[in-house]
Design a protein around this motif. Structure first.
Motif, PDB file in Angstrom:
ATOM      1  N   ASP A  91       0.827  -1.209   0.000  1.00  0.00           N
ATOM      2  CA  ASP A  91       0.000   0.000   0.000  1.00  0.00           C
ATOM      3  C   ASP A  91       0.855   1.249   0.000  1.00  0.00           C
ATOM      4  O   ASP A  91       0.498   2.262  -0.575  1.00  0.00           O
ATOM      5  N   GLU A 106       2.911   1.826  -7.292  1.00  0.00           N
ATOM      6  CA  GLU A 106       1.701   1.125  -7.708  1.00  0.00           C
ATOM      7  C   GLU A 106       0.814   1.998  -8.549  1.00  0.00           C
ATOM      8  O   GLU A 106       0.624   3.165  -8.256  1.00  0.00           O
ATOM      9  N   ALA A 143      -3.551  -6.279  -0.057  1.00  0.00           N
ATOM     10  CA  ALA A 143      -2.577  -6.150  -1.148  1.00  0.00           C
ATOM     11  C   ALA A 143      -1.448  -7.161  -1.047  1.00  0.00           C
ATOM     12  O   ALA A 143      -0.870  -7.567  -2.056  1.00  0.00           O
ATOM     13  N   ARG A 147     -13.069   0.080   1.172  1.00  0.00           N
ATOM     14  CA  ARG A 147     -13.166  -0.247  -0.256  1.00  0.00           C
ATOM     15  C   ARG A 147     -14.552   0.089  -0.805  1.00  0.00           C
ATOM     16  O   ARG A 147     -14.678   0.655  -1.905  1.00  0.00           O
ATOM     17  N   GLY A 198      -7.139   1.019 -14.016  1.00  0.00           N
ATOM     18  CA  GLY A 198      -6.058   0.267 -13.374  1.00  0.00           C
ATOM     19  C   GLY A 198      -6.269  -1.236 -13.441  1.00  0.00           C
ATOM     20  O   GLY A 198      -5.307  -2.020 -13.453  1.00  0.00           O
ATOM     21  N   GLY A 230      -3.126  -1.758 -15.160  1.00  0.00           N
ATOM     22  CA  GLY A 230      -2.197  -1.796 -14.024  1.00  0.00           C
ATOM     23  C   GLY A 230      -1.449  -3.122 -13.940  1.00  0.00           C
ATOM     24  O   GLY A 230      -1.928  -4.165 -14.393  1.00  0.00           O
ATOM     25  N   ARG A 273      -5.302  -3.389 -10.232  1.00  0.00           N
ATOM     26  CA  ARG A 273      -5.987  -2.791  -9.091  1.00  0.00           C
ATOM     27  C   ARG A 273      -6.615  -1.470  -9.513  1.00  0.00           C
ATOM     28  O   ARG A 273      -5.962  -0.604 -10.116  1.00  0.00           O
ATOM     29  N   ILE A 288      -8.831   2.162  -8.576  1.00  0.00           N
ATOM     30  CA  ILE A 288      -8.478   3.247  -7.656  1.00  0.00           C
ATOM     31  C   ILE A 288      -8.924   2.927  -6.232  1.00  0.00           C
ATOM     32  O   ILE A 288      -8.246   3.232  -5.252  1.00  0.00           O
ATOM     33  N   ASP A 298      -9.125   0.013  -4.968  1.00  0.00           N
ATOM     34  CA  ASP A 298      -8.205  -1.005  -4.421  1.00  0.00           C
ATOM     35  C   ASP A 298      -6.982  -0.332  -3.798  1.00  0.00           C
ATOM     36  O   ASP A 298      -6.496  -0.749  -2.742  1.00  0.00           O
ATOM     37  N   ARG A 299      -6.516   0.689  -4.467  1.00  0.00           N
ATOM     38  CA  ARG A 299      -5.344   1.393  -3.940  1.00  0.00           C
ATOM     39  C   ARG A 299      -5.692   2.148  -2.663  1.00  0.00           C
ATOM     40  O   ARG A 299      -4.878   2.227  -1.737  1.00  0.00           O
ATOM     41  N   GLY A 306      -6.173  -0.574  -0.061  1.00  0.00           N
ATOM     42  CA  GLY A 306      -5.065  -1.536   0.081  1.00  0.00           C
ATOM     43  C   GLY A 306      -5.517  -2.954  -0.171  1.00  0.00           C
ATOM     44  O   GLY A 306      -5.184  -3.867   0.598  1.00  0.00           O
TER      45      GLY A 306
END
Lengths: 341, 171
Positions: free
Chosen positions: A336, A341, B101, B114, B131, B135, B139, B141, B143-144, B147
């Motif tokens: 994270d 990423e 992640a 999420r 993504g 990506g 993942r 957005i 997901d980022r 995490g």
């Protein structure tokens, strides 16, 4: 006269000091008082016998006479008349010589036991008088031993003849093998043994050819043997995954009752349809991924396949039924926080 | 059947990042089911309300409540399964799972984050979803933000054995 008296005093002092030295050597170190007594202030008349100077004078005179007599005798005996007189005398005293020889023989025969008796009588006293410890302390044993030529001595020994006289059987009967083996340090002994070299000389095939394995196995209690085996420890050392990888599970499922059981337990159109749908979905996903990678000119093999805990070395047998996911210990993982990423 | 090839492919990809097609299909199923269930629930609720009030209610505030209720329903529909098992109904059908992640189990807090950040994909006019397609880790957005990641999670090995067993018995 005055000179002679002085000389006598000096010689008496020398003899006294020699006597003291001899006495010291025999009885050990002298007392300080004695050392003081033997100094120059000691009265010679009080500490010494009066006959020494006379004895010395007699010995000196005798030596002088002997020396002169020897010179005269030599001169006389080397002359011709003396040689003639000697020969004549030898002939005249021949009977006396024979008689004297007989007497000497008788004395020798009779003197043997008497001398032996005398030796036996005086030997203990002599031994008691001798300080054996002192004598032995003065002996340099190492020097004596170093002079001995052991090789020469051993070379003269006929070992074969010697060993032929030895009764080895009787000798071994007297040996207590148990006590002997009790003294042997088998650990230290085995450490010196080169087992590899030893085993390399062993013909195992010839050895095993002589072994009756059937008879051997009949005497083996396999249950007791297997009972002593720690199966958990054994299996923990086995790479089960490597073993299973060598099994053709597809052929097993296809050709055995196991396959039928699996088919019956999960039979149904729904499950098969689901499998097909999922498989198709994975196929489309991969197709899209390849297109995107080609479009972005990206090496697909360099991309991460999945989360590290699932596809890395620490991955569980990956998400099969009943296999729970590892618990997350942190609310924000390393991935994270990664800016890439 | 040519399914054997697909099964082999699926077996080799268990635990890998899920692709866009499967995720979109799963979302479509979930959205359809969630909307259908909500519609059904609203219909039942409206029918009951009509019976009780004799049809004299103003429909405008009801529609406003219904919209808020729909969003809450979607939050509950997606958030609760993600927090409990990591998979909603559509994801379960297509063999997907939401994980953290790093691959560990998704915590309830992340599951909530999420679902809360899920609308960002739409609010960014779909850019937030790209993504998934482009990506490296597929993942989106949200997901980022949370995490999280989505991976394949179906027992493809058993599926293959079922396939082999059926065809072995048939032959």
């Amino acid at each position: 006269m005055l000179l002679g008296q002085n000389h006598g005093v000096e010689s008496r002092d020398i003899r006294e000091s020699e006597a003291v030295n001899v006495e010291s050597a025999m009885v050990g170190p002298a007392e300080p008082e004695n050392q003081q007594d033997h100094g120059h202030s000691v009265n010679p008349e009080a500490s010494s016998p009066a006959g020494y100077w006379g004895l010395d004078a007699a010995l000196g005179a005798a030596a002088l006479v002997g020396k002169v007599g020897a010179g005269v005798t030599g001169a006389v005996t080397s002359s011709t008349p003396a040689k003639f007189a000697g020969s004549l005398t030898q002939r005249l005293v021949a009977p006396l010589s024979r008689y004297g020889n007989d007497v000497r023989s008788r004395v020798a025969d009779g003197a043997g036991p008497a001398v032996g008796d005398t030796v036996r009588r005086f030997t203990p006293g002599v031994i008691d008088a001798v300080d054996l410890n002192g004598v032995l302390a003065g002996v340099d044993v190492d020097d004596i031993v170093s002079r001995v030529d052991v090789n020469n001595i051993v070379g003269r020994v006929d070992l074969d003849a010697l060993m032929a006289r030895v009764d080895v059987g009787a000798l071994l009967e007297r040996v207590d093998l148990n006590e002997l083996m009790g003294r042997v340090d088998l650990g230290a002994l085995l450490e010196r043994v080169d087992l590899n070299a030893l085993l390399s000389n062993v013909d195992l095939n010839a050895l095993l050819a002589n072994v009756d394995l059937n008879a051997l196995l009949l005497n083996v209690d396999l249950n007791a043997l297997l009972g002593g085996v720690d199966m958990e420890a054994l299996l923990s050392n086995m790479d089960i995954n490597a073993v299973v990888d060598q099994v053709d599970i597809d052929a097993l499922v296809r050709n055995t009752e196991l396959g039928a059981i699996i088919a019956q337990s999960t039979s149904g159109v729904a499950s098969e349809a689901l499998d097909v749908a999922r498989s198709q979905g994975v196929g489309i996903d991969n197709l899209l991924a390849k297109l995107v990678d080609r479009m972005l000119r990206r090496d697909s093999s360099a991309l991460p396949e999945g989360p590290p805990l699932l596809v890395g070395n620490a991955a569980p047998a990956a998400l099969t039924v009943g296999n729970p996911l590892p618990e997350s210990e942190s609310t924000t993982s390393e991935a994270d926080r990664s800016p890439g990423e | 059947m040519s399914n054997a090839v697909d099964h082999d492919l699926a077996i080799s990809q268990q635990g890998h990042y899920a692709g866009a097609a499967t995720r979109m299909a799963a979302y479509a199923i979930d959205q359809a089911v969630a909307t259908g269930l909500y519609s059904l629930g609203v219909a039942v609720f409206a029918w009951i309300l009509t019976l009780v009030t004799s049809g004299n209610l103003d429909p405008k505030p009801i529609l406003g409540f219904a919209s808020v209720g729909y969003l809450l329903w979607l939050t509950l529909y997606f958030g609760y399964p993600w927090a409990v098992s990591g998979k909603s109904f559509g994801m379960a059908l297509l063999g997907l799972r939401v994980v953290a992640a790093d691959g560990s189990k998704l915590l309830p807090k992340k599951a909530f984050l999420r679902i809360v950040s899920f609308p960002l994909g739409f609010l960014t006019l779909g850019i937030g979803f790209l993504g998934i397609l482009f990506g490296k880790e597929h993942r989106a957005i949200y997901d980022r933000v949370a995490g999280s990641a989505v991976v394949y999670d179906w027992d493809a090995r058993s599926a293959r054995w079922r396939f082999l067993a059926r065809h072995g018995n048939e032959s």
